[in-house]
Enzyme design. Structure first.
Site, mmCIF file in Angstrom:
data_model
loop_
_atom_site.group_PDB
_atom_site.id
_atom_site.type_symbol
_atom_site.label_atom_id
_atom_site.label_comp_id
_atom_site.label_asym_id
_atom_site.label_seq_id
_atom_site.Cartn_x
_atom_site.Cartn_y
_atom_site.Cartn_z
ATOM 1 C CE1 TYR A 47 -3.699 2.481 0.592
ATOM 2 C CE2 TYR A 47 -2.547 3.151 2.583
ATOM 3 C CZ TYR A 47 -3.553 3.356 1.654
ATOM 4 O OH TYR A 47 -4.407 4.411 1.785
ATOM 5 C CG ASP A 79 -3.248 12.664 4.720
ATOM 6 O OD1 ASP A 79 -3.308 13.030 3.535
ATOM 7 O OD2 ASP A 79 -3.901 11.703 5.172
ATOM 8 C CG ASP A 85 -4.694 7.633 -0.030
ATOM 9 O OD1 ASP A 85 -5.635 8.133 -0.658
ATOM 10 O OD2 ASP A 85 -4.369 8.010 1.125
ATOM 11 C CG ASP A 125 -5.229 12.128 -0.885
ATOM 12 O OD1 ASP A 125 -5.309 11.211 -0.049
ATOM 13 O OD2 ASP A 125 -4.261 12.898 -0.931
ATOM 14 C CG HIS A 146 -8.154 4.093 -1.383
ATOM 15 N ND1 HIS A 146 -8.256 5.354 -0.843
ATOM 16 C CD2 HIS A 146 -7.101 3.512 -0.745
ATOM 17 C CE1 HIS A 146 -7.313 5.533 0.075
ATOM 18 N NE2 HIS A 146 -6.600 4.437 0.139
ATOM 19 C CD GLU A 188 -9.990 10.929 0.704
ATOM 20 O OE1 GLU A 188 -9.949 11.976 1.378
ATOM 21 O OE2 GLU A 188 -9.172 10.000 0.832
ATOM 22 C CB CYS A 222 -5.914 12.550 8.733
ATOM 23 S SG CYS A 222 -5.816 10.902 9.466
ATOM 24 N NE ARG A 248 -10.746 7.725 3.032
ATOM 25 C CZ ARG A 248 -9.686 8.278 3.614
ATOM 26 N NH1 ARG A 248 -8.482 7.797 3.369
ATOM 27 N NH2 ARG A 248 -9.817 9.303 4.419
ATOM 28 C CD GLU A 252 -10.284 5.882 7.035
ATOM 29 O OE1 GLU A 252 -10.385 4.758 7.582
ATOM 30 O OE2 GLU A 252 -9.189 6.381 6.691
ATOM 31 C CG ASN A 307 -7.153 2.535 7.454
ATOM 32 O OD1 ASN A 307 -6.056 1.998 7.589
ATOM 33 N ND2 ASN A 307 -7.298 3.853 7.408
#
Length: 291
Positions: free
Chosen positions: A40, A55, A82, A84, A109, A111, A119, A154, A184, A206
């Site tokens: 990952y 982040d 990721d 975002d 993924h 989101e 975050c 996500r 999440e 996660n």
């Protein structure tokens, strides 16, 4: 075999797939040689580890792609990335998918937070509308060149709107073409059980430290129907703590002698990198008088 198919097969062939976070190519090598079956690349890991920033949506597609390319060049394992919020609208998402497929990723993924994201385990997250998230999924699915490349949705909606809203958006994302699901900041294993009882696609948990989700075991998660257990920054956090201890030891005591026994040895490093095999190659090439 293409990376997307490798990721799908890893999910299918394990009761639960452990997806191990690696922030550097060297950590990816160590993870693979330790028995990991998938890797990952965390957006938070790229931000903190490669850029030294929080982040908060500061890193770019190119920042992530550079790390993915370096890692994929040194491992055969499929990589989940990721991305975002996709770094913009439909064309930005399309570019992200194209770039990361080319860089060697097998899955991404995306989101449903706003562009100025937070975050996933912090308060005060803001989400885009459900229709905009569905459009993000459609854009990602449409952009992939290989049908095996995995698009994972996500949703951060649990913390903002509750479990039923999360279930609602998960259903719409699957209908839009999402292959797998990442709810999440789940706070109770019963929530995973409810989600997996409704949807027949792989669900990711996660299991990040110091967050909202309990540190559930793979047995716990498998029993709840979860197919992927994600450990995004476990090694990164441990390495940071070790580095801080070494820096402080050297600066305060004027020597590293007190912490040498905590370090990976030169020979261990060489072993993971297959350093001596490289030297043998040089010897074979150049130690015969140039012949």
């Amino acid at each position: 075999m293409n990376p997307g198919k490798l990721f799908r097969e890893a999910v299918d062939n394990n009761a639960i797939l452990q997806c191990i976070g690696a922030t550097t190519a060297y950590h990816a090598i160590m993870a693979e040689k330790s028995g990991a079956q998938s890797l990952y690349v965390s957006g938070g890991g790229v931000a903190a580890g490669s850029l030294g920033v929080p982040d908060l949506g500061i890193s770019t597609l190119n920042d992530v792609a550079i790390d993915v390319e370096r890692i994929s060049a040194r491992t055969e394992l499929p990589i989940l990335v990721d991305i975002d919020t996709g770094w913009g609208g439909s064309f930005n998402i399309s570019r992200a998918i194209y770039t990361l497929e080319k860089a060697g990723a097998g899955a991404v993924h995306i989101e449903d937070q706003v562009q100025q994201k937070r975050c996933g385990h912090r308060p005060n997250k803001e989400l885009v509308s459900k229709s905009e998230m569905v459009d993000r999924i459609k854009s990602a699915v449409d952009a992939r060149r290989c049908d095996d490349f995995v698009i994972m949705a996500r949703t951060d909606s649990l913390a903002v709107h509750g479990l039923e809203a999360s279930i609602d958006i998960i259903g719409d994302c699957i209908e839009a073409g999402a292959d797998m699901i990442f709810p999440e900041a789940i706070t109770d294993i019963g929530m995973y059980k409810k989600i997996t009882s409704i949807f027949d696609v792989p669900v990711l948990a996660n299991i990040t430290e110091f967050g909202k989700t309990p540190l559930l075991t793979t047995d716990d998660l498998a029993a709840a129907g979860v197919k992927i257990a994600l450990y995004p920054l476990s090694a990164f956090r441990a390495a940071n703590a070790a580095a801080l201890k070494v820096y402080q030891e050297i600066i305060t005591k004027g020597t590293q002698q007190g912490v040498v026994d905590t370090m990976q040895t030169r020979e261990e490093l060489y072993s993971y990198l297959e350093y001596h095999e490289y030297e043998k190659k040089l010897d074979n090439l150049f130690n015969n008088g140039g012949q």
